[in-house]
Design a protein around this motif. Structure first.
Motif, PDB file in Angstrom:
ATOM      1  N   SER A 298       0.828  -1.210   0.000  1.00 58.83           N
ATOM      2  CA  SER A 298       0.000   0.000   0.000  1.00 58.83           C
ATOM      3  C   SER A 298       0.859   1.256   0.000  1.00 58.83           C
ATOM      4  O   SER A 298       0.567   2.225   0.694  1.00 58.83           O
ATOM      5  N   GLY A 299       1.939   1.227  -0.755  1.00 57.90           N
ATOM      6  CA  GLY A 299       2.755   2.417  -0.926  1.00 57.90           C
ATOM      7  C   GLY A 299       3.814   2.643   0.139  1.00 57.90           C
ATOM      8  O   GLY A 299       4.581   3.585   0.042  1.00 57.90           O
ATOM      9  N   SER A 300       3.850   1.781   1.166  1.00 58.83           N
ATOM     10  CA  SER A 300       4.866   1.931   2.211  1.00 58.83           C
ATOM     11  C   SER A 300       5.709   0.664   2.311  1.00 58.83           C
ATOM     12  O   SER A 300       5.220  -0.427   2.059  1.00 58.83           O
ATOM     13  N   LYS A 301       6.968   0.825   2.711  1.00 56.60           N
ATOM     14  CA  LYS A 301       7.885  -0.313   2.754  1.00 56.60           C
ATOM     15  C   LYS A 301       7.676  -1.163   4.006  1.00 56.60           C
ATOM     16  O   LYS A 301       7.473  -0.647   5.106  1.00 56.60           O
ATOM     17  N   MET A 302       7.772  -2.471   3.790  1.00 62.67           N
ATOM     18  CA  MET A 302       7.633  -3.435   4.871  1.00 62.67           C
ATOM     19  C   MET A 302       8.787  -4.423   4.755  1.00 62.67           C
ATOM     20  O   MET A 302       9.173  -4.781   3.645  1.00 62.67           O
ATOM     21  N   TYR A 303       9.364  -4.830   5.890  1.00 63.18           N
ATOM     22  CA  TYR A 303      10.377  -5.878   5.871  1.00 63.18           C
ATOM     23  C   TYR A 303       9.725  -7.227   6.136  1.00 63.18           C
ATOM     24  O   TYR A 303       8.885  -7.351   7.027  1.00 63.18           O
ATOM     25  N   LYS A 304      10.159  -8.225   5.363  1.00 64.31           N
ATOM     26  CA  LYS A 304       9.809  -9.610   5.706  1.00 64.31           C
ATOM     27  C   LYS A 304      10.920 -10.154   6.584  1.00 64.31           C
ATOM     28  O   LYS A 304      12.105 -10.066   6.235  1.00 64.31           O
TER      29      LYS A 304
ATOM     30  N   ASN B 131       7.232 -13.377   9.708  1.00 65.58           N
ATOM     31  CA  ASN B 131       6.403 -12.218  10.010  1.00 65.58           C
ATOM     32  C   ASN B 131       6.909 -10.980   9.273  1.00 65.58           C
ATOM     33  O   ASN B 131       7.968 -11.022   8.634  1.00 65.58           O
ATOM     34  N   TYR B 132       6.165  -9.893   9.398  1.00 65.71           N
ATOM     35  CA  TYR B 132       6.477  -8.652   8.681  1.00 65.71           C
ATOM     36  C   TYR B 132       6.479  -7.484   9.655  1.00 65.71           C
ATOM     37  O   TYR B 132       5.787  -7.514  10.684  1.00 65.71           O
ATOM     38  N   ILE B 133       7.278  -6.439   9.314  1.00 63.66           N
ATOM     39  CA  ILE B 133       7.369  -5.267  10.186  1.00 63.66           C
ATOM     40  C   ILE B 133       7.631  -4.045   9.312  1.00 63.66           C
ATOM     41  O   ILE B 133       8.110  -4.181   8.183  1.00 63.66           O
ATOM     42  N   THR B 134       7.285  -2.882   9.814  1.00 56.45           N
ATOM     43  CA  THR B 134       7.536  -1.675   9.022  1.00 56.45           C
ATOM     44  C   THR B 134       9.031  -1.500   8.731  1.00 56.45           C
ATOM     45  O   THR B 134       9.872  -1.878   9.557  1.00 56.45           O
ATOM     46  N   ALA B 135       9.329  -0.907   7.568  1.00 56.71           N
ATOM     47  CA  ALA B 135      10.722  -0.582   7.245  1.00 56.71           C
ATOM     48  C   ALA B 135      10.993   0.902   7.457  1.00 56.71           C
ATOM     49  O   ALA B 135      12.053   1.409   7.087  1.00 56.71           O
ATOM     50  N   ASN B 136      10.033   1.598   8.053  1.00 60.82           N
ATOM     51  CA  ASN B 136      10.182   3.038   8.274  1.00 60.82           C
ATOM     52  C   ASN B 136      11.352   3.308   9.220  1.00 60.82           C
ATOM     53  O   ASN B 136      11.355   2.830  10.359  1.00 60.82           O
TER      54      ASN B 136
END
Ligand SMILES: [Zn+2]
Length: 251
Positions: free
Chosen positions: A228-234, A239-244
């Motif tokens: 959705s336009g924002s970076k996420m780390y796998k 699991n996944y987490i924000t890359a902000n």
């Protein structure tokens, strides 16, 4: 060899396309297309993309096909939203083509991959005498991603995570059809949580909150996704987490 994709968000500018439930087709086709573009650029190697438009403009159908032909695209993908009283997803190849043609097989891969993730009724694989399918010199497929005048379909179109899922479905289909290679994940790296507490997710979806991690915890990143336009780390855990970088930092 570089895969050259011509990506065509339907309508635009003075041509809104279909309208309904407070939505305009031209905006949704652009959002889906931008997501397809970003996922391919971020996650795949050897992909070159031209878009018929990147904003609210109206290139004519001739301009779109002429540009793709002049560029020598390997594939033309046109993204649309349907209307007229139905419900669900369908896609088109040119009317004179067989389902067993090269284009038919590419379409089959896209159809299968998109329908798996888009949560829409499957209206099947169709054929039509559509300008962008007829006037392109390379294989071309047009997808109709739900009915804007159907309340159920339109509600999904308003959800940014649905837009991303639809985009990912198209990308998955392209990966299969053209043997696209994901960027090497050999470069895994570690991140440390900066925030006092931070959500993690069990799917690449900002709504899929699964729990909380805490400041100074360290995780191994295996992939970076655009959701959705924002970076996420796998993470290695799956699991996944924000890359902000406001919330996590590389160590
Ligand atoms: Zn359309």
């Amino acid at each position: 060899m570089t895969f050259k994709l011509f990506l065509d968000p339907g309508h635009g500018g003075s041509d809104p396309g279909a309208e309904g439930n407070g939505l305009k087709e031209k905006n949704i086709t652009l959002e889906i297309s931008k997501n397809i573009h970003d996922i391919l650029v971020d996650e795949y190697s050897d992909v070159s993309i031209k878009m018929s438009r990147t904003g609210d403009t109206y290139p004519t159908l001739n301009q779109r096909t002429d540009e793709a032909n002049a560029w020598g695209a390997d594939f033309f993908l046109s993204i649309h939203i349907n209307s007229g009283g139905g419900e669900g997803y369908e896609d088109y190849i040119y009317i004179d083509l067989s389902n067993r043609s090269e284009t038919g097989q590419i379409r089959d891969d896209i159809h299968t991959a998109v329908i798996k993730v888009n949560d829409l009724n499957d209206r099947g694989e169709k054929k039509g005498d559509l300008d962008v399918l007829r006037d392109t010199t390379m294989p071309a497929v047009l997808t109709e991603n739900g009915f804007i005048d159907n309340a159920n379909d339109a509600a999904k179109m308003k959800d940014p995570s649905w837009i991303t899922e639809v985009a990912r479905g198209h990308v998955n289909g392209l990966e299969k059809a053209f043997g696209l290679k994901r960027k090497s994940t050999a470069g895994t790296f570690l991140i440390r949580v900066k925030a006092d507490s931070l959500w993690y997710y069990n799917k690449p979806d900002w709504n899929a909150k699964a729990g909380v991690v805490h400041k100074d915890e360290v995780f191994t990143v295996v992939d970076t996704l655009t959701v959705s336009g924002s970076k996420m780390y796998k993470l290695k855990s799956g699991n996944y987490i924000t890359a902000n970088p406001d919330y996590v930092e590389k160590v």
